[in-house]
Design a protein around this motif. Structure first.
Motif, PDB file in Angstrom:
ATOM      1  N   TRP A  78       1.588  13.413  20.549  1.00 12.95           N
ATOM      2  CA  TRP A  78       2.800  12.606  20.668  1.00 12.95           C
ATOM      3  C   TRP A  78       2.604  11.246  20.015  1.00 12.95           C
ATOM      4  N   SER A  79       3.687  10.515  19.847  1.00 13.71           N
ATOM      5  CA  SER A  79       3.623   9.155  19.317  1.00 13.71           C
ATOM      6  C   SER A  79       3.579   8.158  20.472  1.00 13.71           C
ATOM      7  N   ALA A  80       3.337   6.899  20.138  1.00 12.97           N
ATOM      8  CA  ALA A  80       3.211   5.867  21.165  1.00 12.97           C
ATOM      9  C   ALA A  80       4.488   5.708  21.981  1.00 12.97           C
ATOM     10  N   GLY A  81       5.637   5.942  21.357  1.00 12.27           N
ATOM     11  CA  GLY A  81       6.903   5.762  22.045  1.00 12.27           C
ATOM     12  C   GLY A  81       7.330   6.928  22.910  1.00 12.27           C
ATOM     13  N   GLU A  82       6.556   8.007  22.916  1.00 12.54           N
ATOM     14  CA  GLU A  82       6.938   9.215  23.647  1.00 12.54           C
ATOM     15  C   GLU A  82       6.190   9.400  24.965  1.00 12.54           C
ATOM     16  N   VAL A  83       5.380   8.422  25.339  1.00 12.41           N
ATOM     17  CA  VAL A  83       4.595   8.556  26.561  1.00 12.41           C
ATOM     18  C   VAL A  83       4.544   7.196  27.251  1.00 12.41           C
ATOM     19  N   PRO A  84       4.596   7.157  28.585  1.00  6.05           N
ATOM     20  CA  PRO A  84       4.494   5.866  29.286  1.00  6.05           C
ATOM     21  C   PRO A  84       3.140   5.206  29.046  1.00  6.05           C
ATOM     22  N   ARG A  85       3.160   3.894  28.887  1.00  2.00           N
ATOM     23  CA  ARG A  85       1.918   3.141  28.736  1.00  2.00           C
ATOM     24  C   ARG A  85       1.255   2.979  30.098  1.00  2.00           C
ATOM     25  N   THR A  86      -0.061   2.986  30.117  1.00  2.00           N
ATOM     26  CA  THR A  86      -0.824   2.694  31.324  1.00  2.00           C
ATOM     27  C   THR A  86      -1.855   1.625  30.998  1.00  2.00           C
ATOM     28  N   GLN A  87      -2.266   0.905  32.006  1.00  2.00           N
ATOM     29  CA  GLN A  87      -3.202  -0.197  31.791  1.00  2.00           C
ATOM     30  C   GLN A  87      -4.656   0.283  31.860  1.00  2.00           C
ATOM     31  N   PRO A  88      -5.464  -0.111  30.889  1.00  2.00           N
ATOM     32  CA  PRO A  88      -6.888   0.231  30.942  1.00  2.00           C
ATOM     33  C   PRO A  88      -7.613  -0.638  31.965  1.00  2.00           C
ATOM     34  N   THR A  89      -8.720  -0.152  32.477  1.00  2.00           N
ATOM     35  CA  THR A  89      -9.523  -0.952  33.397  1.00  2.00           C
ATOM     36  C   THR A  89     -10.317  -2.001  32.610  1.00  2.00           C
ATOM     37  N   ASP A  90     -10.750  -3.023  33.326  1.00  2.36           N
ATOM     38  CA  ASP A  90     -11.575  -4.046  32.698  1.00  2.36           C
ATOM     39  C   ASP A  90     -12.876  -3.451  32.163  1.00  2.36           C
ATOM     40  N   ALA A  91     -13.420  -2.475  32.872  1.00  2.00           N
ATOM     41  CA  ALA A  91     -14.668  -1.846  32.442  1.00  2.00           C
ATOM     42  C   ALA A  91     -14.482  -1.110  31.112  1.00  2.00           C
ATOM     43  N   TYR A  92     -13.363  -0.441  30.970  1.00  2.00           N
ATOM     44  CA  TYR A  92     -13.080   0.278  29.723  1.00  2.00           C
ATOM     45  C   TYR A  92     -12.883  -0.704  28.578  1.00  2.00           C
ATOM     46  N   LEU A  93     -12.128  -1.766  28.814  1.00  2.00           N
ATOM     47  CA  LEU A  93     -11.921  -2.779  27.774  1.00  2.00           C
ATOM     48  C   LEU A  93     -13.244  -3.425  27.378  1.00  2.00           C
ATOM     49  N   ALA A  94     -14.110  -3.652  28.351  1.00  2.00           N
ATOM     50  CA  ALA A  94     -15.417  -4.236  28.046  1.00  2.00           C
ATOM     51  C   ALA A  94     -16.233  -3.299  27.168  1.00  2.00           C
ATOM     52  N   HIS A  95     -16.099  -1.992  27.395  1.00  5.39           N
ATOM     53  CA  HIS A  95     -16.818  -1.006  26.589  1.00  5.39           C
ATOM     54  C   HIS A  95     -16.280  -1.005  25.152  1.00  5.39           C
TER      55      HIS A  95
ATOM     56  N   LEU B  39      -7.753  -6.617  21.521  1.00  4.29           N
ATOM     57  CA  LEU B  39      -7.615  -5.730  22.669  1.00  4.29           C
ATOM     58  C   LEU B  39      -6.493  -6.180  23.597  1.00  4.29           C
ATOM     59  N   ASP B  40      -6.295  -7.473  23.699  1.00  3.27           N
ATOM     60  CA  ASP B  40      -5.207  -7.980  24.538  1.00  3.27           C
ATOM     61  C   ASP B  40      -3.855  -7.580  23.963  1.00  3.27           C
ATOM     62  N   ARG B  41      -3.714  -7.646  22.652  1.00  7.33           N
ATOM     63  CA  ARG B  41      -2.450  -7.239  22.025  1.00  7.33           C
ATOM     64  C   ARG B  41      -2.214  -5.735  22.215  1.00  7.33           C
ATOM     65  N   CYS B  42      -3.279  -4.939  22.053  1.00  7.50           N
ATOM     66  CA  CYS B  42      -3.138  -3.496  22.270  1.00  7.50           C
ATOM     67  C   CYS B  42      -2.766  -3.201  23.715  1.00  7.50           C
ATOM     68  N   ARG B  43      -3.387  -3.895  24.653  1.00  5.88           N
ATOM     69  CA  ARG B  43      -3.109  -3.681  26.066  1.00  5.88           C
ATOM     70  C   ARG B  43      -1.668  -4.013  26.408  1.00  5.88           C
ATOM     71  N   ARG B  44      -1.137  -5.051  25.774  1.00  5.13           N
ATOM     72  CA  ARG B  44       0.232  -5.495  26.051  1.00  5.13           C
ATOM     73  C   ARG B  44       1.270  -4.763  25.212  1.00  5.13           C
ATOM     74  N   GLY B  45       0.843  -3.855  24.356  1.00  8.16           N
ATOM     75  CA  GLY B  45       1.764  -3.100  23.524  1.00  8.16           C
ATOM     76  C   GLY B  45       2.329  -3.898  22.369  1.00  8.16           C
ATOM     77  N   LEU B  46       1.600  -4.933  21.918  1.00 13.38           N
ATOM     78  CA  LEU B  46       2.050  -5.770  20.815  1.00 13.38           C
ATOM     79  C   LEU B  46       1.422  -5.303  19.501  1.00 13.38           C
ATOM     80  N   THR B  47       2.141  -5.484  18.414  1.00 18.03           N
ATOM     81  CA  THR B  47       1.648  -5.071  17.112  1.00 18.03           C
ATOM     82  C   THR B  47       0.497  -5.960  16.659  1.00 18.03           C
ATOM     83  N   VAL B  48      -0.563  -5.318  16.181  1.00 18.01           N
ATOM     84  CA  VAL B  48      -1.681  -6.049  15.572  1.00 18.01           C
ATOM     85  C   VAL B  48      -1.384  -6.120  14.081  1.00 18.01           C
ATOM     86  N   ARG B  49      -0.959  -7.283  13.634  1.00 13.43           N
ATOM     87  CA  ARG B  49      -0.519  -7.430  12.251  1.00 13.43           C
ATOM     88  C   ARG B  49      -1.696  -7.681  11.318  1.00 13.43           C
ATOM     89  N   PRO B  50      -1.619  -7.190  10.079  1.00 13.81           N
ATOM     90  CA  PRO B  50      -2.678  -7.460   9.108  1.00 13.81           C
ATOM     91  C   PRO B  50      -2.943  -8.951   8.981  1.00 13.81           C
TER      92      PRO B  50
END
Length: 226
Positions: free
Chosen positions: A145-162, A182-193
């Motif tokens: 599926w694409s990003a817009g076809e599934v609900p977003r869930t929050q990663p744990t701090d341990a996973y983000l640290a990894h 990682l903060d932008r990805c977590r918040r669903g924001l575009t990581v621009r070039p």
């Protein structure tokens, strides 16, 4: 045949990837990896940038929070690490991510011709070929599926640290950039070039995968293995 296995998630980290290659249970893992038929470490590992989006969805049994997925059609860019491995090693790593037993080499005909190939309905059962690097195919796997076809869930701090540790180990970005990414990805924001300092001077008419210069101040990982 060699290919670039592109990890945008926990296998950016060399110590975790080692368990997929040689077998064993990663620290904190709930299952034991059978390992690859060829347990040798990657010939090389380089930081890369892919066109698309990285997002967090579903829930990991290991990390108990959202896990990373790649949407090659999404906006922005994805920071990752490409490991130079044999076709057999990539096939066996993919099999383990798909909860299958490593057994045979994958037929890459469809994914190389069409850019993707769905091998099953599962979360990591879709192969993606986002481009080439040094004349060899870049390959990864994600959900169908694409990003817009599934609900977003929050990663744990341990996973983000990894993930942060894996990106730092790759050597293409500094700590501040990794935290922002990682903060932008977590918040669903575009990581621009141009988000990272190493690419502010980069210009391209169209998105394309590209390797970054490795920061040699970061020590090479010890993949280990026999």
């Amino acid at each position: 045949m060699h290919v670039w296995y592109v990890s945008y998630g926990s296998n950016m980290h060399g110590a975790r990837l080692r368990h997929y290659l040689t077998g064993g249970r990663p620290p904190g893992g709930l299952r034991t990896c059978p390992g690859c038929r060829d347990p040798r470490p990657p010939a090389r590992s380089v930081p890369v940038v892919l066109p698309g989006s990285m997002y967090f969805a579903l829930e990991s049994l290991n990390w108990t929070g959202g896990v990373a997925f790649y949407d090659p059609d999404g906006p922005g860019e994805v920071w990752a690490r490409a490991h130079l491995v044999t076709l057999g090693q990539f096939s066996d790593i993919a099999a383990q991510e798909m909860q299958r037993a490593p057994a045979a080499d994958l037929d890459l005909t469809e994914v190389l011709e069409r850019g993707r190939a769905q091998l099953g309905p599962g979360r990591y059962e879709t192969l993606v070929h986002p481009g080439t690097l040094e004349g060899l195919p870049l390959l990864t796997f994600t959900a169908p599926w694409s990003a817009g076809e599934v609900p977003r869930t929050q990663p744990t701090d341990a996973y983000l640290a990894h993930l942060s540790s894996g990106l730092r180990e790759a050597g293409g970005w500094d700590d501040e950039e990794i935290t922002e990414y990682l903060d932008r990805c977590r918040r669903g924001l575009t990581v621009r070039p141009g988000t990272g300092r190493r690419r502010r001077g980069f210009r391209s008419a169209a998105p394309a995968p590209r390797a970054l210069e490795v920061d040699r101040r970061v020590p090479e990982p010890e993949f280990g293995g026999p």
